[in-house]
Write a protein that holds these residues in place. Sequence first.
Motif, PDB file in Angstrom:
ATOM      1  N   GLU A   1     -51.577 122.162  70.628  1.00 58.19           N
ATOM      2  CA  GLU A   1     -53.163 121.289  70.459  1.00 58.19           C
ATOM      3  C   GLU A   1     -52.856 120.016  69.670  1.00 58.19           C
ATOM      4  O   GLU A   1     -53.732 119.069  69.779  1.00 58.19           O
TER       5      GLU A   1
ATOM      6  N   TYR B   1     -56.402 126.865  63.280  1.00 61.03           N
ATOM      7  CA  TYR B   1     -55.299 125.876  63.047  1.00 61.03           C
ATOM      8  C   TYR B   1     -54.949 125.131  64.606  1.00 61.03           C
ATOM      9  O   TYR B   1     -55.467 125.394  65.657  1.00 61.03           O
ATOM     10  N   LEU B   2     -54.579 123.815  64.427  1.00 61.75           N
ATOM     11  CA  LEU B   2     -54.012 122.940  65.587  1.00 61.75           C
ATOM     12  C   LEU B   2     -52.533 123.377  65.717  1.00 61.75           C
ATOM     13  O   LEU B   2     -51.629 122.882  65.006  1.00 61.75           O
TER      14      LEU B   2
ATOM     15  N   ASP C   1     -54.508 122.690  59.543  1.00 64.63           N
ATOM     16  CA  ASP C   1     -55.865 123.219  59.425  1.00 64.63           C
ATOM     17  C   ASP C   1     -56.766 122.306  59.212  1.00 64.63           C
ATOM     18  O   ASP C   1     -56.649 121.042  59.239  1.00 64.63           O
ATOM     19  N   TYR C   2     -58.050 122.706  59.120  1.00 57.60           N
ATOM     20  CA  TYR C   2     -59.167 121.791  58.840  1.00 57.60           C
ATOM     21  C   TYR C   2     -59.131 121.097  57.737  1.00 57.60           C
ATOM     22  O   TYR C   2     -59.247 119.770  57.999  1.00 57.60           O
TER      23      TYR C   2
ATOM     24  N   ASP D   1     -59.492 122.712  68.413  1.00 56.25           N
ATOM     25  CA  ASP D   1     -58.714 123.936  68.297  1.00 56.25           C
ATOM     26  C   ASP D   1     -58.883 124.941  69.521  1.00 56.25           C
ATOM     27  O   ASP D   1     -59.749 125.780  69.288  1.00 56.25           O
TER      28      ASP D   1
END
Length: 341
Positions: free
Chosen positions: A70, A65-66, A27-28, A59
């Motif tokens: 990704e 989320y990656l 996540d970020y 993303d």
Amino acid sequence: MVLDKKTWDSSDALLAKFDANHDGLIDYDEFRSMCVELFGPDEVERHEYRVRDIFDILDLDEDGYLNREEWERCYNEWTLVVVNPVNVLIVVDVQNDFIDGSLALRHCGKGQDGIEVIEPINRLLAEVKWHKVVYSLDWHPDTHIGFYENLGLRELHSDSKISKEEAKLFDTVVFRDPYLEQRLWPKHCVIDSWGAQLHKDLVIAPGSGKVRKGQHPDMEAYSVFSDNNCADSRELLNILEEVGATDLYVCGLAYDVCVKATCLDGLRLGYRLAVVEDCCRGVNPVDVEDTRRLIEDGGGLLTDSQAVPRFVTGDTRSLVMALQLAKSMAKKHGAVVSRAE
């Protein structure tokens, strides 16, 4: 900035290190933690919006989320380049005519002097281990369209706001055939002349390359990449592709003409690019300021010769250049990049 090489050499190890909640996604906040280790907390704090823009670009499905696909793309095309850049120094037109000859910057009346770039460029050549150094040279035939002395050889188009009779040095006219808007320069850097040679005090790096531009009599060529009709030349591109260049550091003469055009083309072509400002001098300081804004707007980094060695060794990394890489990835894969423009 020292990193644990084993961790950064494996996408799985890197995922395990930063996937704090062990859900197999990044996540970020987890991505930001990775950026803190890559770029340092101060750089992340100064450029927080760039970290967010990079994450949003990576993303692709915009779910926050990656995912595994990704993440693998992020690792292979972004992280590895950030950690292991291939650095090329491009030295633009440090030639006699721009320093002591017919188009010497000091004679343009704007307080710039081309000789001042030689010492810091030589220091970069001595202190930095480059993957490649490329020198460009203006290399014009005697009948070149850009020479004020050749104005009588060609007809002007009716679009030209200035007539032949009115035209003075440094004015801009429009030629009829070829149709070309052209600034009129004093005759300079004629093929094989003293004025076209690189200055004697400039160090020539072993194994370096040279690109000669402006050899067509009817076409100007400011950029080392292309002529002024934006037709890409393969000569520099072949050199860069041969070494797998990722990062370009551009310096030389003149900042607001050939350095400017080279930087904008390099950014357009997707390279991470920095201009080394104390290794540049321009024709007109007002135009230099415009150039600086254009390069920054295009995603380029403005830096100096004191900072460059740390960038090349990886002791310092730039989120400006990292965002440019992410944007290039997005264009390559056809993703939307408007959020980061």
